[in-house]
Design a protein around this motif. Structure first.
Motif, PDB file in Angstrom:
ATOM      1  N   VAL A 211      95.195   9.036  -3.003  1.00  0.00           N
ATOM      2  CA  VAL A 211      95.924   8.152  -3.906  1.00  0.00           C
ATOM      3  C   VAL A 211      96.359   6.881  -3.168  1.00  0.00           C
ATOM      4  O   VAL A 211      96.240   5.747  -3.690  1.00  0.00           O
ATOM      5  CB  VAL A 211      97.144   8.884  -4.501  1.00  0.00           C
ATOM      6  N   ILE A 212      96.865   7.055  -1.940  1.00  0.00           N
ATOM      7  CA  ILE A 212      97.277   5.889  -1.141  1.00  0.00           C
ATOM      8  C   ILE A 212      96.086   4.970  -0.898  1.00  0.00           C
ATOM      9  O   ILE A 212      96.194   3.733  -0.964  1.00  0.00           O
ATOM     10  CB  ILE A 212      97.896   6.353   0.190  1.00  0.00           C
ATOM     11  N   CYS A 213      94.916   5.547  -0.609  1.00  0.00           N
ATOM     12  CA  CYS A 213      93.710   4.745  -0.378  1.00  0.00           C
ATOM     13  C   CYS A 213      93.366   3.940  -1.633  1.00  0.00           C
ATOM     14  O   CYS A 213      93.030   2.746  -1.550  1.00  0.00           O
ATOM     15  CB  CYS A 213      92.563   5.655   0.023  1.00  0.00           C
ATOM     16  N   CYS A 214      93.441   4.589  -2.809  1.00  0.00           N
ATOM     17  CA  CYS A 214      93.133   3.872  -4.057  1.00  0.00           C
ATOM     18  C   CYS A 214      94.150   2.753  -4.326  1.00  0.00           C
ATOM     19  O   CYS A 214      93.783   1.621  -4.722  1.00  0.00           O
ATOM     20  CB  CYS A 214      93.112   4.857  -5.226  1.00  0.00           C
ATOM     21  N   LEU A 215      95.416   3.069  -4.130  1.00  0.00           N
ATOM     22  CA  LEU A 215      96.454   2.049  -4.363  1.00  0.00           C
ATOM     23  C   LEU A 215      96.294   0.888  -3.395  1.00  0.00           C
ATOM     24  O   LEU A 215      96.425  -0.296  -3.781  1.00  0.00           O
ATOM     25  CB  LEU A 215      97.837   2.678  -4.209  1.00  0.00           C
ATOM     26  N   MET A 216      96.000   1.205  -2.109  1.00  0.00           N
ATOM     27  CA  MET A 216      95.815   0.137  -1.136  1.00  0.00           C
ATOM     28  C   MET A 216      94.625  -0.731  -1.517  1.00  0.00           C
ATOM     29  O   MET A 216      94.693  -1.973  -1.432  1.00  0.00           O
ATOM     30  CB  MET A 216      95.608   0.742   0.253  1.00  0.00           C
ATOM     31  N   THR A 217      93.525  -0.111  -1.980  1.00  0.00           N
ATOM     32  CA  THR A 217      92.355  -0.894  -2.391  1.00  0.00           C
ATOM     33  C   THR A 217      92.686  -1.758  -3.604  1.00  0.00           C
ATOM     34  O   THR A 217      92.287  -2.936  -3.685  1.00  0.00           O
ATOM     35  CB  THR A 217      91.191   0.055  -2.723  1.00  0.00           C
ATOM     36  N   ALA A 218      93.400  -1.183  -4.553  1.00  0.00           N
ATOM     37  CA  ALA A 218      93.770  -1.949  -5.748  1.00  0.00           C
ATOM     38  C   ALA A 218      94.663  -3.137  -5.396  1.00  0.00           C
ATOM     39  O   ALA A 218      94.506  -4.249  -5.927  1.00  0.00           O
ATOM     40  CB  ALA A 218      94.471  -1.035  -6.748  1.00  0.00           C
ATOM     41  N   VAL A 219      95.626  -2.923  -4.493  1.00  0.00           N
ATOM     42  CA  VAL A 219      96.527  -4.009  -4.078  1.00  0.00           C
ATOM     43  C   VAL A 219      95.743  -5.111  -3.379  1.00  0.00           C
ATOM     44  O   VAL A 219      95.944  -6.325  -3.623  1.00  0.00           O
ATOM     45  CB  VAL A 219      97.639  -3.460  -3.156  1.00  0.00           C
ATOM     46  N   ALA A 253      83.802   6.534  -2.632  1.00  0.00           N
ATOM     47  CA  ALA A 253      83.355   6.250  -3.990  1.00  0.00           C
ATOM     48  C   ALA A 253      84.415   5.472  -4.770  1.00  0.00           C
ATOM     49  O   ALA A 253      84.099   4.500  -5.474  1.00  0.00           O
ATOM     50  CB  ALA A 253      83.022   7.564  -4.700  1.00  0.00           C
ATOM     51  N   LEU A 254      85.665   5.880  -4.647  1.00  0.00           N
ATOM     52  CA  LEU A 254      86.739   5.201  -5.388  1.00  0.00           C
ATOM     53  C   LEU A 254      86.952   3.781  -4.871  1.00  0.00           C
ATOM     54  O   LEU A 254      87.154   2.836  -5.659  1.00  0.00           O
ATOM     55  CB  LEU A 254      88.032   6.014  -5.274  1.00  0.00           C
ATOM     56  N   VAL A 255      86.906   3.581  -3.565  1.00  0.00           N
ATOM     57  CA  VAL A 255      87.064   2.231  -3.007  1.00  0.00           C
ATOM     58  C   VAL A 255      85.943   1.330  -3.485  1.00  0.00           C
ATOM     59  O   VAL A 255      86.156   0.155  -3.869  1.00  0.00           O
ATOM     60  CB  VAL A 255      87.125   2.302  -1.469  1.00  0.00           C
ATOM     61  N   ALA A 256      84.699   1.857  -3.454  1.00  0.00           N
ATOM     62  CA  ALA A 256      83.566   1.041  -3.899  1.00  0.00           C
ATOM     63  C   ALA A 256      83.718   0.674  -5.375  1.00  0.00           C
ATOM     64  O   ALA A 256      83.465  -0.482  -5.771  1.00  0.00           O
ATOM     65  CB  ALA A 256      82.265   1.796  -3.667  1.00  0.00           C
ATOM     66  N   ALA A 257      84.116   1.626  -6.195  1.00  0.00           N
ATOM     67  CA  ALA A 257      84.272   1.344  -7.634  1.00  0.00           C
ATOM     68  C   ALA A 257      85.371   0.308  -7.887  1.00  0.00           C
ATOM     69  O   ALA A 257      85.183  -0.668  -8.643  1.00  0.00           O
ATOM     70  CB  ALA A 257      84.575   2.647  -8.370  1.00  0.00           C
ATOM     71  N   ILE A 258      86.530   0.507  -7.269  1.00  0.00           N
ATOM     72  CA  ILE A 258      87.650  -0.422  -7.481  1.00  0.00           C
ATOM     73  C   ILE A 258      87.289  -1.815  -6.963  1.00  0.00           C
ATOM     74  O   ILE A 258      87.546  -2.842  -7.628  1.00  0.00           O
ATOM     75  CB  ILE A 258      88.916   0.098  -6.782  1.00  0.00           C
ATOM     76  N   ALA A 259      86.677  -1.861  -5.760  1.00  0.00           N
ATOM     77  CA  ALA A 259      86.364  -3.156  -5.163  1.00  0.00           C
ATOM     78  C   ALA A 259      85.350  -3.926  -6.010  1.00  0.00           C
ATOM     79  O   ALA A 259      85.489  -5.144  -6.241  1.00  0.00           O
ATOM     80  CB  ALA A 259      85.830  -2.954  -3.751  1.00  0.00           C
ATOM     81  N   MET A 260      84.297  -3.255  -6.500  1.00  0.00           N
ATOM     82  CA  MET A 260      83.276  -3.954  -7.269  1.00  0.00           C
ATOM     83  C   MET A 260      83.813  -4.396  -8.629  1.00  0.00           C
ATOM     84  O   MET A 260      83.539  -5.511  -9.082  1.00  0.00           O
ATOM     85  CB  MET A 260      82.054  -3.038  -7.443  1.00  0.00           C
ATOM     86  N   VAL A 261      84.567  -3.541  -9.306  1.00  0.00           N
ATOM     87  CA  VAL A 261      85.105  -3.906 -10.622  1.00  0.00           C
ATOM     88  C   VAL A 261      86.008  -5.125 -10.523  1.00  0.00           C
ATOM     89  O   VAL A 261      85.908  -6.095 -11.288  1.00  0.00           O
ATOM     90  CB  VAL A 261      85.832  -2.706 -11.243  1.00  0.00           C
TER      91      VAL A 261
END
Length: 835
Positions: A211-219, A253-261
């Motif tokens: 979750v922290i990884c996803c939030l950090m990528t989103a930020v 996978a989640l970082v790639a998806a968030i970053a590309m979107v």
């Protein structure tokens, strides 16, 4: 109808298992077709909608992951499904048929090349949790295959469509690498999610790190002011560290998806780059590839580290369990288990020392153990230990030697111990580390052994006393029997004897012979037990021996109207080398028993000779009552008499067959019985007997050729029994021999020194001086009779070999034939001249 039904039965059918596998393969091919087409559409149409170039190509990585996660037999179906999906996606994207076919072929070739290369390293089962498998996928599937196939595809596409070749090749290859490293490992891990979850279940820290990884990528990608891309990789490493391979795959996978979107939607630090969309797409691809390449290997190494630590913990626990188990065995053992170093200092003593020695184990450590040993036994212990301790390096230690020694308990009582010191070596280096010993209390066994030795010595002493007693009894019984039987025979030859007197004399002689047979049986059995009977083999005519035995028993057989006959003795060799006295004794026992216990019919004595084996076989068959199977097992035992009624009727000591067995076995033969109750019995024996005459072949003679001593010969008779002296005088004077007498050994020595004699008959057991000592003195004193033949005249001559001082022997009770033939033989032998 039957043939038709049989053909239907013989046709191969698809079993349930085969049908299930086919359905699963078709379903997998359909899933690959849909997945490949969907990902191709997503990678092309979504960026196009936002006026962007394709930043990543996921379809090839998807197909490679599906191939690696499936058995090889399904690959053709999966490739066919992927081709259908790829052609469909290309047609939808507006590619011409030629371009579509070329690009689909190159994309499928890239995925197949990646799967084949990786499988050659990992085998059928790939596990990205192993560093080897992870590195193989990254280097071969993630870089090598995209670079080869992507370069070819982009070059062909540039020739057909146009554009800058280097830019197209670089963008195409990076797209394929990013797609392969992003979705490929993630799908391989997801296909084996059950395995990884069993090894490392989802934990609160693991989920929180993802979750922290996803939030950090989103930020990071939600803002466009600051270049904060460096904050994402640490968050991905945290997820890989906490949740290992599954966490790394999910975070990638989640970082790639968030970053590309977010990047396609116009956000993120990528837009800080003002060089154009191509450069922005390349930077995004490099960022995602590096992030994935870093997190997945770290997760694999973390999993390997955890497995190593778990193995170390398990190994340590197993060692502790093993140590506890062996310690329990040592502490529960009834024997003392001890270990000493190479200097002889005791380093461990098991608790059994309390029960055996009365000491606490701690009291025996160091050099204290040697102090409780008996002084004279310490050297033995040191010698055995030194043999083990001083074994040269590299040489196998000699087998441990068992040693018995004495020690003192704490209460002062002495006990016997048994130990087996063994060299102990380091299991890794093989270097000697000490001496391991198992010490056992053998006091009870040693006490029993000493008791048995004492009992054996006592039994041997008793046997010696018995033998001496029997020898004395033999002399005392045979001496009067000599006179009884001898004078009865002389009296029977008197012509003026009345019929009644002759009948009385026959009764006396028969009773004497019966008593003599009983005495002989007892003495022979005693000598057999003591091993004191020696054989005297010489050439013998077996036919004459058989005739002699039958003649001796003919009167008893005639008294019962029995037929007594011999069979086969005429085909035997003329002479066989054997001990005639002992064979005669066995034959008399067997034939005598047959005559004794047979009331009607016949007794048949059969002989046969095996020339090749050199063995004589003799059997005695009767028509008596027979012997039961149960009694056959006992009949050769000593004192065995199988029927009390028959024993009372016929008498006997029960030793005859036991003596016969002993004599036959002494000759190296076998003896046995074959019988059926009520149908008679057949007793047989078989002994080795060589053919041909020996050196003394012409010595055999019949009773008609009795050798006589020369008339006028002078013979000195030395015997303490007056009746025996008178009997010898009567026999010898009848054939013209002059007889002188001496009552004991002393008088015999004096008589031999005073006058010359042609022969001396010497009794062995006499008062004052026995026969052997008297004969030795006669020889030593060099008197006129010193070179005269001295003949032993005693019942003891049957018990064993004669003293060399004697020139012959004649046994008691006396027989005329034995006395005359022995004396004549001795007188005929050449004598050395007197000094």
């Amino acid at each position: 109808m039957t043939g038709r039904f049989q053909s239907m039965v013989d046709q191969p059918t698809i079993g349930p298992k085969t049908r299930d596998d086919l359905a699963a393969t078709l379903l997998a091919a359909l899933g690959v077709a849909i997945g490949f087409a969907f990902l191709a559409y997503l990678c092309v149409e979504v960026p196009r909608a936002y006026d962007h170039l394709t930043p990543i190509w996921l379809s090839n990585g998807f197909l490679a992951a599906c191939l690696l996660s499936s058995p090889s037999r399904r690959w053709p179906a999966l490739m066919a499904g992927a081709a259908v999906g790829a052609l469909t996606a290309g047609a939808h994207a507006g590619d011409s048929p030629l371009v579509n076919v070329i690009l689909v072929t190159l994309n499928l070739s890239e995925a197949l090349l990646a799967a084949v290369a990786v499988r050659r390293v990992t085998g059928e089962m790939i596990d990205l949790g192993r560093p080897r498998d992870m590195m193989a996928f990254v280097l071969l599937g993630g870089f090598m295959a995209p670079m080869v196939a992507g370069t070819a595809a982009s070059s062909i596409h540039t020739l057909i469509v146009g554009g800058d070749l280097l830019t197209n090749v670089l963008g195409w290859v990076l797209n394929d690498i990013l797609g392969m490293l992003t979705i490929g490992p993630c799908l391989v891990v997801f296909f084996k999610a059950g395995l990884y979850l069993r090894e490392r279940p989802l934990s609160r820290d693991g989920v929180l790190s993802i979750v922290i990884c996803c939030l950090m990528t989103a930020v990071v990608f939600a803002q466009t002011k600051y270049p904060l891309l460096f904050l994402v990789p640490p968050a991905m490493l945290l997820a890989a560290w906490r949740q290992e391979v599954l966490g790394a795959a999910l975070s990638s996978a989640l970082v790639a998806a968030i970053a590309m979107v977010l990047t396609i939607s116009g956000r993120g630090p990528i837009h800080l780059i003002l060089a154009g969309t191509d450069t922005q797409s390349t930077v995004l691809q490099l960022f995602l590839a590096v992030s994935t390449f870093v997190s997945l290997p770290v997760a694999a190494f973390q999993r390997q580290r955890r497995a190593i630590l778990a193995h170390v913990v398990e190994t340590r626990a197993a060692a502790e369990r093993s140590e506890a188990r062996y310690r329990l065995l040592a502490e529960s053992a009834l024997d003392i288990i001890a270990h000493s170093d190479l200097n002889g200092q005791m380093t461990y003593v098991s608790p059994a020392a309390r029960a055996i020695l009365g000491y606490e184990p701690e009291e025996l450590l160091g050099a204290e153990y040697l102090k409780i040993l008996l002084d004279e036994d310490r050297a033995t212990i040191r010698r055995v230990v030194e043999v083990q301790r001083n074994c040269p390096k590299g040489v196998t230690a000699p087998p441990a030697e068992t040693v018995e020694y004495r020690a003192f308990r704490k209460d002062g009582r002495m006990i016997w111990l048994e130990s087996r010191p063994t060299l102990a070596c380091d299991p890794v280096t093989g270097e000697p580390t000490g001496i391991t010993d198992i010490i056992r209390d053998v006091t009870a066994r040693k006490t029993l052994e000493m008791d048995l030795r004492a009992a054996r010595a006592e039994a041997e002493a008793a046997a010696a006393v018995k033998g001496e007693f029997l020898a004395n009894m033999s002399h005392e019984l045979r001496t009067p029997l000599t006179a009884v039987i001898g004078f009865a025979n002389l009296l029977a030859d008197e012509p003026d004897l009345s019929p009644r007197g002759r009948r009385y004399v026959d009764r006396i002689a028969t009773g004497g012979r019966t008593l003599l047979a009983t005495i002989n049986d007892i003495l022979d059995f005693s000598r057999l037990e003591q091993g004191r009977i020696t054989l005297n083999p010489r050439p013998v005519a077996i036919a004459d021996l058989v005739s002699e035995v039958l003649e001796m028993l003919a009167a008893d057989a005639a008294a019962k109207n029995l037929v007594l006959r011999a069979v086969g003795d005429e085909v035997a060799p003329p002479e066989l080398r054997l001990d005639p006295e002992r064979v005669r004794q066995v034959l008399l026992n067997l034939v005598g028993n047959a005559v004794k216990f047979t009331e009607v019919g016949e007794v048949r004595l059969e002989t046969d000779y095996d020339v090749q084996a050199g063995r004589l076989r003799v059997s005695v068959t009767d028509t008596g009552p027979g012997v039961t199977q149960q009694d056959q097992a006992l009949i050769f035992a000593r004192f065995a008499q199988i029927d009390a009624a028959l024993t009372r009727e016929h008498g006997g000591t029960g030793l005859g067959l036991a003596i016969s067995r002993g004599l036959i076995e002494l000759m190296g033969g076998d003896i046995g019985v074959e019988s059926t109750l009520g149908q008679g019995a057949r007793f047989w024996f078989e002994i080795p007997a060589q053919t041909g005459p020996g050196d003394d072949a012409d010595e055999a003679g019949g009773e008609d050729d009795i050798p006589l001593p020369p008339p006028g010969s002078r013979v000195l008779v030395v015997d303490d029994n007056a009746g025996n002296r008178e009997l010898v005088r009567s026999v010898l004077e009848a054939v013209g021999v002059e007889v002188a007498e001496a009552v004991d050994g002393e008088e015999g020595v004096a008589a031999a020194a005073a006058a010359p004699f042609d022969a001396i008959l010497m009794d062995l057991r006499m008062p004052r001086l026995d026969g052997v000592a008297a004969a030795q003195r006669i020889r030593a004193e060099e008197g006129p009779s010193a070179r005269s033949p001295i003949i032993a005249f005693s019942a003891d001559v049957r018990s064993g070999p004669l003293d060399p001082v004697f020139d012959g022997a004649t046994p008691k009770p006396l027989t005329v034939l034995s006395l005359l033939s022995t004396l004549a033989t001795a007188l005929a032998a050449p004598r050395p001249a007197t000094a």
